[in-house]
Design an enzyme around this catalytic site. Structure first.
Site: not given
Length: 136
Positions: A53, A56, A99, A102, A124
């Site tokens: 991510c 984070c 995510c 976060c 995607c």
């Protein structure tokens, strides 16, 4: 809009997110935007490693799950266990992926498109939402 996520210390206020993300990262990760197709850094990138991510740092995808779907965005057939949350869009046409740590917007997941992958799913993902870490 307040950020969402778990209690692992990866929740931040919009002001805190603006301080650590680029304007484009904030637009996509926190405001659920989308980058233009074919413009992302990882669209045609196939290095060996892990995609984390961009907000984070949580590991989200192994490079071995990335494939060329021709959609204009990085495509993966599955995320790491527990790393990604799925939420149907209000209109029911798509399923948003975020995510799990976060709450950052990654993109959308599509199922049953006929890709020859183990899951027949296409995550995607906006390149801006992820950061690649090469295998050591």
């Amino acid at each position: 809009m307040a950020s969402s996520g778990d209690s692992s210390g990866k929740q931040r206020s919009d002001e805190e997110w603006r301080a650590v993300l680029s304007p484009e990262q904030f637009r996509i990760l926190r405001l659920k935007g989308t980058e233009l197709p074919g413009t992302g850094e990882y669209n045609k990138f196939y290095g060996d490693g892990v995609y984390n991510c961009a907000g984070c740092g949580t590991p989200l995808y192994k490079s071995t799950t990335k494939f060329d779907s021709g959609c204009g965005w990085p495509a993966f057939f599955e995320g790491l266990p527990g790393a990604i949350n799925r939420t149907p869009d209000p209109d029911g046409r798509r399923v948003e992926i975020t995510c799990a740590a976060c709450g950052g917007h990654l993109g959308h997941v599509f199922k049953g498109e006929g890709f020859k992958t183990p899951t027949d799913e296409r995550h995607c993902v906006n390149s801006v939402s992820i950061k690649f870490t090469p295998a050591s």
